[in-house]
Design a protein around this motif. Structure first.
Motif, short mmCIF file in Angstrom:
data_model
loop_
_atom_site.label_atom_id
_atom_site.label_comp_id
_atom_site.label_asym_id
_atom_site.label_seq_id
_atom_site.Cartn_x
_atom_site.Cartn_y
_atom_site.Cartn_z
N PRO A 195 0.83 -1.22 0.00
CA PRO A 195 0.00 0.00 0.00
C PRO A 195 0.85 1.26 0.00
O PRO A 195 1.84 1.35 0.74
N GLN A 196 0.46 2.24 -0.81
CA GLN A 196 1.23 3.47 -0.96
C GLN A 196 0.39 4.70 -0.63
O GLN A 196 -0.84 4.68 -0.74
N GLN A 197 1.08 5.77 -0.27
CA GLN A 197 0.47 7.07 -0.02
C GLN A 197 1.59 8.09 0.14
O GLN A 197 2.76 7.76 -0.01
N LEU A 198 1.25 9.32 0.44
CA LEU A 198 2.27 10.31 0.80
C LEU A 198 2.91 9.92 2.13
O LEU A 198 2.20 9.51 3.06
N VAL A 199 4.22 10.04 2.21
CA VAL A 199 4.93 9.80 3.47
C VAL A 199 5.93 10.92 3.71
O VAL A 199 6.42 11.54 2.76
N HIS A 200 6.21 11.18 4.96
CA HIS A 200 7.23 12.17 5.33
C HIS A 200 8.59 11.70 4.85
O HIS A 200 9.34 12.45 4.23
N CYS A 227 9.21 14.66 1.62
CA CYS A 227 7.88 14.05 1.52
C CYS A 227 7.61 13.63 0.07
O CYS A 227 7.88 14.38 -0.88
N THR A 228 7.08 12.42 -0.10
CA THR A 228 6.82 11.91 -1.44
C THR A 228 5.81 10.77 -1.38
O THR A 228 5.40 10.34 -0.29
N GLN A 229 5.41 10.28 -2.54
CA GLN A 229 4.54 9.12 -2.61
C GLN A 229 5.40 7.87 -2.47
O GLN A 229 6.34 7.66 -3.24
N ASP A 230 5.07 7.03 -1.50
CA ASP A 230 5.91 5.86 -1.24
C ASP A 230 5.09 4.79 -0.53
O ASP A 230 3.90 4.97 -0.25
#
Length: 333
Positions: A195-200, A227-230
């Motif tokens: 599962p992916q989303q924005l992360v710090h 911060c990026t999508q990961d």
């Protein structure tokens, strides 16, 4: 220079200067006057406006989400812009942020570990619903090979097997890093399905503040530059990797995971991937400092220190793999 920047762009914020913490990527200065306090941040390692614009877009989106902790709040200059060029010929950018009350945790202390876990989980939930409308500038960790195209397997093998003179005595440590690099490269494809989303992406004790009177309570999370999508599980993996090697690492990890689980529950697949993600983070750090050395940003002594520290970290992970897996599943599932 700092006061000239303030006078030209944020004159009402001008005041007495105090040098703040200096990290690998930026320097900070505290500014105090009778009415207000602020923090100036100068980005040292890039001249890319788009990176800061994405960081600010994330911060703007988070400002619309109720949070129990503070995050950086950029201040607009007289021109309405929130980043200005440093007039010293370096083309660096400077930004001003509102001052946030709190102090950094005492080095080696795990008092704030549980609260750190809670706030990290809260941030994960908040970032999951953020709407940015911009493409992230930084790639996810699992795109390691695309992030460091020059430092491919052939280069790493050559550097570790036949290191420059400054690293000749670190053969054993470099062998450990070479093996870790090869192992992680073989696992990257499987990580993309998590599962992916924005992360710090860079949470650690240097990027948080705790209450002065209650050092066990986190009051702010800082530095959203990366911060990026990961992969979602990358967030706790980065934090937990930072606890490895501490005197009370086991207790710190347990408390952090228990706090995190109060806000987020991960799937068994995500939990099982955390040790791999921790190793990925460490390999990424190695390549980051290797690139800084090769580009002339750092002296060899900086990379030498990182090589020894990271090699010890990989050895530590081998030693604690069993209890770490048990604790992660016990606390996070």
């Amino acid at each position: 220079m700092i006061q000239q920047l303030l006078q030209a762009n944020w004159p009402e914020w001008n005041g007495r200067l105090a040098k703040g913490p200096t990290g690998w990527n930026n320097t900070t200065h505290f500014i105090h006057n009778e009415q207000r306090r602020s923090v100036m941040r100068i980005y040292n390692t890039h001249r890319d406006r788009a990176r800061i614009e994405f960081e600010f877009a994330v911060l703007d989106s988070l400002q619309r989400v109720p949070l129990s902790f503070k995050i950086p709040a950029p201040i607009s200059s007289m021109s309405g812009d929130r980043m200005v060029r440093v007039q010293d010929g370096s083309e660096r950018y400077a930004c001003l942020f509102a001052y946030i009350e709190g102090v950094r945790p005492e080095e080696g202390s795990i008092q704030a570990a549980y609260s750190f876990g809670e706030k990290t989980g809260e941030l994960v939930n908040a970032l999951a619903v953020c709407s940015i409308g911009m493409k992230p500038v930084y790639p996810p960790y699992y795109e390691l090979l695309q992030s460091y195209p020059v430092y491919n397997e052939a280069f790493i093998l050559d550097f570790c097997n036949q290191p420059p003179p400054a690293f000749k005595d670190q053969g054993e440590a470099l062998h450990i890093l070479k093996e870790a690099y090869a192992d992680i490269c073989s696992r990257l494809e499987s990580l993309k399905n998590l599962p992916q989303q924005l992360v710090h992406g860079d949470l650690n004790f240097s990027n948080l503040l705790v209450d002065v009177g209650r050092p066990y309570t986190v009051t702010a999370l800082l530095d959203f530059e990366f911060c990026t999508q990961d992969v979602r599980a990358m967030e706790p993996a980065v934090v937990i990797s930072g606890f490895m090697g501490m005197a009370d690492e086991k207790e710190a990890i347990r408390q952090f995971c228990e706090g995190f689980a109060q806000r987020v529950r991960l799937s068994a697949e995500e939990i099982g991937a955390i040790p791999v993600l921790m190793r990925l983070r460490m390999v990424d750090v190695f390549l980051h400092f290797l690139s800084r050395y090769r580009e002339g940003t750092d002296e060899s002594s900086v990379l030498r220190e990182q090589v020894d520290m990271l090699a010890a970290g990989f050895q530590r992970m081998e030693y604690c793999q069993e209890w770490l897996d048990d604790m992660l599943f016990q606390c996070l599932l």
